[in-house]
Design a protein around this motif. Structure first.
Motif, PDB file in Angstrom:
ATOM      1  N   SER A  18     -43.271   6.356  13.099  1.00 44.51           N
ATOM      2  CA  SER A  18     -44.564   6.054  12.491  1.00 44.51           C
ATOM      3  C   SER A  18     -45.157   4.799  13.130  1.00 44.51           C
ATOM      4  N   PHE A  19     -46.440   4.629  12.918  1.00 46.02           N
ATOM      5  CA  PHE A  19     -47.132   3.426  13.379  1.00 46.02           C
ATOM      6  C   PHE A  19     -46.535   2.240  12.614  1.00 46.02           C
ATOM      7  N   PRO A  20     -46.285   1.097  13.292  1.00 45.13           N
ATOM      8  CA  PRO A  20     -45.655  -0.027  12.582  1.00 45.13           C
ATOM      9  C   PRO A  20     -46.408  -0.374  11.297  1.00 45.13           C
ATOM     10  N   SER A  21     -45.674  -0.513  10.224  1.00 50.55           N
ATOM     11  CA  SER A  21     -46.327  -0.757   8.932  1.00 50.55           C
ATOM     12  C   SER A  21     -46.553  -2.253   8.728  1.00 50.55           C
ATOM     13  N   ILE A  22     -47.507  -2.754   9.491  1.00 54.03           N
ATOM     14  CA  ILE A  22     -47.856  -4.175   9.372  1.00 54.03           C
ATOM     15  C   ILE A  22     -49.376  -4.278   9.331  1.00 54.03           C
ATOM     16  N   PHE A  23     -49.881  -5.339   8.776  1.00 55.55           N
ATOM     17  CA  PHE A  23     -51.317  -5.600   8.832  1.00 55.55           C
ATOM     18  C   PHE A  23     -51.619  -6.148  10.212  1.00 55.55           C
ATOM     19  N   LEU A  24     -52.576  -5.550  10.861  1.00 52.47           N
ATOM     20  CA  LEU A  24     -52.946  -6.068  12.173  1.00 52.47           C
ATOM     21  C   LEU A  24     -53.876  -7.261  11.988  1.00 52.47           C
ATOM     22  N   ASN A  25     -53.354  -8.413  12.319  1.00 53.99           N
ATOM     23  CA  ASN A  25     -54.132  -9.633  12.196  1.00 53.99           C
ATOM     24  C   ASN A  25     -54.315 -10.170  13.605  1.00 53.99           C
ATOM     25  N   ILE A  56     -45.498  -6.130  19.558  1.00 52.49           N
ATOM     26  CA  ILE A  56     -46.722  -6.101  20.368  1.00 52.49           C
ATOM     27  C   ILE A  56     -47.914  -6.608  19.555  1.00 52.49           C
ATOM     28  N   PHE A  57     -47.861  -6.342  18.233  1.00 54.39           N
ATOM     29  CA  PHE A  57     -48.988  -6.737  17.389  1.00 54.39           C
ATOM     30  C   PHE A  57     -48.899  -8.206  16.975  1.00 54.39           C
ATOM     31  N   ASN A  58     -47.987  -8.900  17.637  1.00 52.35           N
ATOM     32  CA  ASN A  58     -47.852 -10.343  17.431  1.00 52.35           C
ATOM     33  C   ASN A  58     -48.592 -11.117  18.522  1.00 52.35           C
ATOM     34  N   ILE A  59     -49.130 -10.408  19.491  1.00 47.00           N
ATOM     35  CA  ILE A  59     -49.792 -11.079  20.616  1.00 47.00           C
ATOM     36  C   ILE A  59     -51.246 -11.316  20.218  1.00 47.00           C
ATOM     37  N   SER A  60     -51.553 -12.523  19.814  1.00 49.75           N
ATOM     38  CA  SER A  60     -52.878 -12.758  19.217  1.00 49.75           C
ATOM     39  C   SER A  60     -53.992 -12.733  20.256  1.00 49.75           C
ATOM     40  N   SER A  61     -53.637 -12.866  21.541  1.00 47.47           N
ATOM     41  CA  SER A  61     -54.668 -12.820  22.585  1.00 47.47           C
ATOM     42  C   SER A  61     -55.013 -11.386  22.993  1.00 47.47           C
TER      43      SER A  61
END
Ligand SMILES: *[C@@H]1O[C@H](CO)[C@@H](O)[C@H](O)[C@H]1NC(C)=O
Ligand SMILES: *[C@@H]1O[C@H](CO)[C@@H](O)[C@H](O)[C@H]1NC(C)=O
Ligand SMILES: *[C@@H]1O[C@H](CO)[C@@H](O)[C@H](O)[C@H]1NC(C)=O
Ligand SMILES: *[C@@H]1O[C@H](CO)[C@@H](O)[C@H](O)[C@H]1NC(C)=O
Ligand SMILES: *[C@@H]1O[C@H](CO)[C@@H](O)[C@H](O)[C@H]1NC(C)=O
Ligand SMILES: *[C@@H]1O[C@H](CO)[C@@H](O)[C@H](O)[C@H]1NC(C)=O
Length: 228
Positions: free
Chosen positions: A194-201, A175-180
């Motif tokens: 846990s909350f996905p361990s990725i940087f939200l960009n 879901i955090f791959n949807i840049s729009s």
């Protein structure tokens, strides 16, 4: 020989093409999966005697003459989402909020590449179907019932509302791959892990709500460092 080749080309093209008839079939499939419609909203109105563009809750675009808008929110409807909904390829707005839709969210929704707004809040997604309905549609229902990873393919999506359901499992990082994406509301479900361990960009993200779930653990440092 030329005729044969033309025939092959024609068959290939027509198999790939979708049109307003595809849209009608998708909406009729949805109607067929409504198990309770106490106000007879769709029963009489969604009739093949008129164009789908005149059906209640439907709007179509002037340019392509395809369904762009489907909003049946607050209509007292009970039912499941059929995979055919993924055939509404020109859809930009999908509003189902405040009904009693249940079962799972089909992967086919990920085909809606023009979708900007998806609201399934205030329903019963991931709730097991009552036994008396089971004989009708059991073979179409999977009980895996999480937020499908495939939603990350909705590359035009701006607002996603899945709050007030019974969705379980973890939050898919796709879901955090949807840049729009501007708004993500997952409030009041049964999400865990846990909350996905990725940087939200995510250059567009303005609002995120994952409250009232069973999430655990902390947030990795810098998770939100690259948000506007
Ligand atoms: C269906 O509802 C729409 C919007 O209320 C209305 O314009 C249309 O005439 C209705 N069609 C039928 C067949 O009842
Ligand atoms: C939900 O739908 C019901 C019945 O149509 C309506 O009375 C109620 O106001 C709606 N609630 C919200 C929050 O939209
Ligand atoms: C939904 O049901 C409620 C209560 O039975 C009723 O007041 C309301 O008008 C219904 N809403 C629609 C859109 O049919
Ligand atoms: C619509 O979707 C269903 C299920 O996803 C698929 O089997 C069917 O071939 C599609 N129909 C058209 C006309 O594209
Ligand atoms: C999502 O996109 C990936 C990569 O483009 C693709 O392999 C996958 O089949 C897509 N999933 C769905 C459900 O459309
Ligand atoms: C995000 O998108 C990239 C590029 O399409 C892909 O390689 C990656 O697997 C995706 N990540 C997730 C978590 O879906």
């Amino acid at each position: 020989m030329v005729f044969f080749v033309q025939f092959l080309v024609f068959s290939f093209v027509s198999a790939k093409q979708t049109n307003i008839i595809t849209d009608q079939q998708a909406l009729l499939a949805l109607k067929a999966h409504i198990t309770h419609d106490p106000s007879n909203l769709l029963a009489t109105n969604w009739s093949t005697s008129t164009s789908v563009c005149n059906w209640i809750g439907i709007r179509s675009g002037a340019r392509h003459h395809r369904v762009t808008f489907l909003d049946i929110s607050s209509s007292n409807l009970t039912g499941i989402i059929p995979p055919q909904l993924g055939n509404l390829s020109f859809l930009t707005i999908l509003g189902f909020q405040n009904n009693s839709f249940y079962g799972y969210l089909p992967d086919e929704l990920a085909q809606l590449r023009r979708l900007k707004y998806l609201d399934f809040s205030y329903n019963n997604f991931n709730l097991q179907i009552p036994l008396w309905l089971a004989s009708i549609s059991l073979n179409e229902i999977k009980f895996s019932g999480t937020i499908p990873q495939s939603l990350g393919n909705l590359s035009s999506l701006q607002q996603l509302y899945l709050d007030y359901n019974q969705l379980s499992g973890s939050i898919p990082s796709s879901i955090f791959n949807i840049s729009s994406l501007q708004l993500l509301s997952l409030y009041h479900n049964q999400l865990s892990g846990s909350f996905p361990s990725i940087f939200l960009n995510m250059p567009s993200l303005l609002y995120i709500d994952v409250g009232d779930n069973g999430l655990s653990g902390g947030l990795p440092e810098a998770t939100f460092d690259y948000l506007p």
